[in-house]
Scaffold this motif. Structure first.
Motif, mmCIF file in Angstrom:
data_model
loop_
_atom_site.group_PDB
_atom_site.id
_atom_site.type_symbol
_atom_site.label_atom_id
_atom_site.label_comp_id
_atom_site.label_asym_id
_atom_site.label_seq_id
_atom_site.Cartn_x
_atom_site.Cartn_y
_atom_site.Cartn_z
ATOM 1 N N SER B 16 0.855 -1.180 0.000
ATOM 2 C CA SER B 16 0.000 0.000 0.000
ATOM 3 C C SER B 16 0.898 1.239 0.000
ATOM 4 C CB SER B 16 -0.883 -0.035 1.248
ATOM 5 O OG SER B 16 -1.516 1.197 1.414
ATOM 6 N N PHE B 17 0.845 1.993 -1.102
ATOM 7 C CA PHE B 17 1.683 3.193 -1.227
ATOM 8 C C PHE B 17 0.890 4.425 -0.829
ATOM 9 C CE2 PHE B 17 3.531 0.187 -4.218
ATOM 10 C CZ PHE B 17 4.894 0.295 -3.942
ATOM 11 N N GLN B 18 1.448 5.177 0.082
ATOM 12 C CA GLN B 18 0.804 6.390 0.557
ATOM 13 C C GLN B 18 1.727 7.566 0.257
ATOM 14 O OE1 GLN B 18 -0.855 5.563 4.294
ATOM 15 N NE2 GLN B 18 -2.504 6.983 3.776
ATOM 16 N N LEU B 19 1.149 8.652 -0.210
ATOM 17 C CA LEU B 19 1.984 9.820 -0.506
ATOM 18 C C LEU B 19 2.426 10.475 0.799
ATOM 19 C CD1 LEU B 19 3.069 11.547 -2.842
ATOM 20 C CD2 LEU B 19 0.907 12.799 -2.821
ATOM 21 N N ASP B 20 3.671 10.904 0.843
ATOM 22 C CA ASP B 20 4.186 11.637 1.999
ATOM 23 C C ASP B 20 3.235 12.797 2.307
ATOM 24 O OD1 ASP B 20 5.495 13.326 3.744
ATOM 25 O OD2 ASP B 20 7.311 13.527 2.529
ATOM 26 N N PRO B 21 2.661 12.851 3.527
ATOM 27 C CA PRO B 21 1.672 13.890 3.841
ATOM 28 C C PRO B 21 2.159 15.311 3.554
ATOM 29 C CG PRO B 21 1.827 12.290 5.622
ATOM 30 C CD PRO B 21 2.889 11.931 4.632
ATOM 31 N N SER B 22 3.452 15.556 3.712
ATOM 32 C CA SER B 22 3.949 16.919 3.498
ATOM 33 C C SER B 22 4.028 17.277 2.016
ATOM 34 C CB SER B 22 5.325 17.074 4.150
ATOM 35 O OG SER B 22 6.299 16.410 3.375
ATOM 36 N N GLU B 23 3.787 16.295 1.145
ATOM 37 C CA GLU B 23 3.843 16.577 -0.294
ATOM 38 C C GLU B 23 2.467 16.614 -0.934
ATOM 39 O OE1 GLU B 23 6.849 14.553 -2.594
ATOM 40 O OE2 GLU B 23 7.965 14.015 -0.800
ATOM 41 N N ILE B 24 1.428 16.478 -0.111
ATOM 42 C CA ILE B 24 0.077 16.431 -0.668
ATOM 43 C C ILE B 24 -0.443 17.851 -0.922
ATOM 44 C CG2 ILE B 24 -2.322 15.748 -0.235
ATOM 45 C CD1 ILE B 24 -1.217 13.432 1.453
ATOM 46 N N ALA B 25 -0.929 18.090 -2.145
ATOM 47 C CA ALA B 25 -1.406 19.427 -2.496
ATOM 48 C C ALA B 25 -2.924 19.493 -2.550
ATOM 49 C CB ALA B 25 -0.826 19.833 -3.851
ATOM 50 N N THR B 26 -3.597 18.358 -2.525
ATOM 51 C CA THR B 26 -5.039 18.352 -2.715
ATOM 52 C C THR B 26 -5.766 17.924 -1.449
ATOM 53 O OG1 THR B 26 -4.872 16.101 -3.533
ATOM 54 C CG2 THR B 26 -4.940 17.853 -5.185
ATOM 55 N N ALA B 27 -7.015 18.388 -1.322
ATOM 56 C CA ALA B 27 -7.876 17.899 -0.252
ATOM 57 C C ALA B 27 -9.137 17.353 -0.905
ATOM 58 C CB ALA B 27 -8.220 19.021 0.725
ATOM 59 N N PRO B 28 -9.652 16.227 -0.529
ATOM 60 C CA PRO B 28 -9.039 15.333 0.460
ATOM 61 C C PRO B 28 -7.763 14.688 -0.087
ATOM 62 C CG PRO B 28 -10.881 14.236 -0.622
ATOM 63 C CD PRO B 28 -10.855 15.648 -1.146
ATOM 64 N N ALA B 29 -6.993 14.158 0.833
ATOM 65 C CA ALA B 29 -5.743 13.500 0.441
ATOM 66 C C ALA B 29 -6.045 12.287 -0.433
ATOM 67 C CB ALA B 29 -4.988 13.062 1.701
ATOM 68 N N PRO B 30 -5.158 11.990 -1.373
ATOM 69 C CA PRO B 30 -5.407 10.821 -2.231
ATOM 70 C C PRO B 30 -5.403 9.520 -1.419
ATOM 71 C CG PRO B 30 -3.160 11.617 -2.528
ATOM 72 C CD PRO B 30 -3.865 12.621 -1.660
ATOM 73 N N LEU B 31 -6.226 8.582 -1.873
ATOM 74 C CA LEU B 31 -6.239 7.276 -1.220
ATOM 75 C C LEU B 31 -4.924 6.558 -1.532
ATOM 76 C CD1 LEU B 31 -9.862 6.177 -2.144
ATOM 77 C CD2 LEU B 31 -9.012 6.759 0.149
ATOM 78 N N PRO B 32 -4.537 5.643 -0.654
ATOM 79 C CA PRO B 32 -3.325 4.879 -0.955
ATOM 80 C C PRO B 32 -3.516 4.040 -2.217
ATOM 81 C CG PRO B 32 -4.108 4.411 1.276
ATOM 82 C CD PRO B 32 -5.142 5.251 0.623
ATOM 83 N N LEU B 33 -2.422 3.763 -2.879
ATOM 84 C CA LEU B 33 -2.456 2.921 -4.072
ATOM 85 C C LEU B 33 -1.985 1.523 -3.684
ATOM 86 C CD1 LEU B 33 -2.543 2.452 -7.186
ATOM 87 C CD2 LEU B 33 -0.183 3.291 -7.239
ATOM 88 N N LEU B 34 -2.812 0.537 -4.003
ATOM 89 C CA LEU B 34 -2.463 -0.832 -3.658
ATOM 90 C C LEU B 34 -1.946 -1.562 -4.893
ATOM 91 C CD1 LEU B 34 -2.771 -2.470 -0.964
ATOM 92 C CD2 LEU B 34 -4.770 -3.528 -2.011
ATOM 93 N N LEU B 35 -0.735 -2.091 -4.788
ATOM 94 C CA LEU B 35 -0.155 -2.825 -5.922
ATOM 95 C C LEU B 35 0.445 -4.144 -5.441
ATOM 96 C CD1 LEU B 35 1.928 -0.081 -7.827
ATOM 97 C CD2 LEU B 35 -0.289 -1.030 -8.500
#
Lengths: 86, 332
Positions: B16-35
């Protein structure tokens, strides 16, 4: 700590070093050898090959490389100006 | 044994890939990507899909005009930047003694830790690193890299694309045909030979072994409470070729024998030390031959140390022909 004797050998037209043998602590990583070599030849574009064969990972301890691939009491590092050489 | 090999090569880890919270520009935050990530693949090979998924949610670089597409992605697990040249399965085994599913990783577009690991530029750099590890393995096995050097560009591309796709390598003994019979399958190593043939090999041979040793303070009784690795200084990475010695009739050179040889400080041979009978049940988990009170993992498996080493090397080696062994040992 144990020291490993490293011999740099120029290949494929890379600049030749006047002094080509150096000692480095066996516990150091290969990254340090590469950094040192690039400083010596004053170029960032040199690529080191162990025994003219392969480029090790930067994480590999010099002592392991010497133990596994050393020849005549030295670790021979060939360096070339291009990757194509390997 | 064919089956074991297929399981190993097709093994995958849900991440489960989650974007570093300090790099998020959008609200709501993107959901994690599961690969699903191939055990024997490398994290940067997932970068394109991860970049696509997050690129609209990520802050553009504040000081420079570097577009996010030019930034080098990197990943961390609980704050530890992950070295991209280590196969994904090895990272997982090493950093999660108790497997976490899915594995929670953080994605970064900014601040590549270039002091700690070499930046990579696209899949070519990963392929290049792989090919060199393969050459190193070949050098250990055969004393030269001729067989790898002799691969045509086309052969190399075929080999690499099987890794990118997370498939069984094209040089697997089952799938080889035509040119492969004459190139890598027959040349590179004895590792890919069928079992019957390998046992006929008369001379001693060397197996490329890479060890990742992690000392754990306070014992291994509760793997859930282990502190995460904070720095790569806590892991010793060693390259130790092991020569498979011919044994007396009927005796196999075991995984335990190999580990005693390369890491005598952690593994004791119990036959040499009969009165040292530990009450720790951990010892018995690994079979009677070898004393060890840590944990060993290869390809996600905790192998019995009495397994023939030859079998381990042929079935559990990675695609670059190194057998990667993760070890947790009790700290002093």
């Amino acid at each position: 700590a144990l020291a490993v004797k490293v011999q740099f050998v120029s290949t494929g037209g890379a600049p030749v070093l006047i002094q080509s043998e150096f000692k480095i602590d066996a516990t150091e990583k290969f990254a340090k050898v590469l950094k040192f070599l690039r400083r010596q030849v004053q170029q960032d574009n040199v690529f080191p090959f162990i025994n003219q064969a392969f480029i090790p990972s930067q994480d590999e301890p010099v002592g392991d490389l010497y133990k596994n691939f050393g020849v005549h009491g030295k670790l021979i590092v060939n360096y070339a100006p291009t990757l194509a050489w390997g | 044994a064919m089956d074991a090999r297929r399981h190993v090569w097709e093994g995958a880890i849900p991440i489960s890939f989650q974007l570093d919270p300090s790099e998020i520009a959008t609200a709501p935050a993107p959901l994690p990507l599961l690969l699903m990530a191939a055990r024997n693949g490398y994290l940067p090979l997932l970068a394109t899909r991860i970049r696509q998924y997050f690129q609209n949610a990520v802050l553009s670089s504040p000081s420079s005009s570097t577009p996010s597409s030019d930034q080098i992605l990197w990943f961390d697990f609980k704050g530890l930047p992950l070295k991209w040249h280590i196969p994904t399965g090895v990272l997982f085994d090493l950093l999660c003694l108790e497997p976490q599913r899915p594995w929670d990783l953080t994605v970064h577009f900014r601040g590549y830790p270039s002091e700690m690991m070499a930046p990579y530029e696209g899949d070519e750099a990963v392929k290049w690193s792989f090919m060199n590890t393969l050459k190193e393995a070949s050098y250990i096995i055969r004393g030269n890299t001729k067989n790898v050097m002799d691969l045509t560009q086309n052969d190399q591309n075929n080999l690499w694309s099987s890794i990118v796709k997370g498939l069984r390598p094209v040089f697997d003994v089952e799938t080889i045909s035509g040119i492969w019979k004459n190139t890598i399958a027959s040349q590179l190593s004895l590792l890919v030979l069928g079992e019957s043939k390998a046992s006929q090999v008369a001379r001693n041979r060397k197996v490329p072994l890479r060890l990742y040793v992690r000392a754990v303070n306070g014992g291994l009784d509760d793997p859930f409470s282990l502190a995460p690795v904070k720095s790569w200084n806590e892991v010793m990475i060693l390259t130790r070729p092991v020569e498979i010695l011919r044994q007396e009739e009927g005796l196999a050179f075991t995984l335990g024998d190999a580990l005693v040889k390369v890491l005598p400080q952690y593994f004791g041979s119990s036959s040499e030390d009969p009165e040292h009978s530990s009450s720790d049940s951990r010892v018995d988990e690994y079979g009677p031959g070898v004393q060890f009170d840590g944990t060993v993992k290869i390809q996600g498996i905790q192998p019995n140390l009495d397994l023939p080493f030859d079998w381990v090397a042929r079935n559990l080696a990675g695609q670059e022909h190194f057998t990667h062994v993760c070890l947790w040992v009790p700290g002093k």
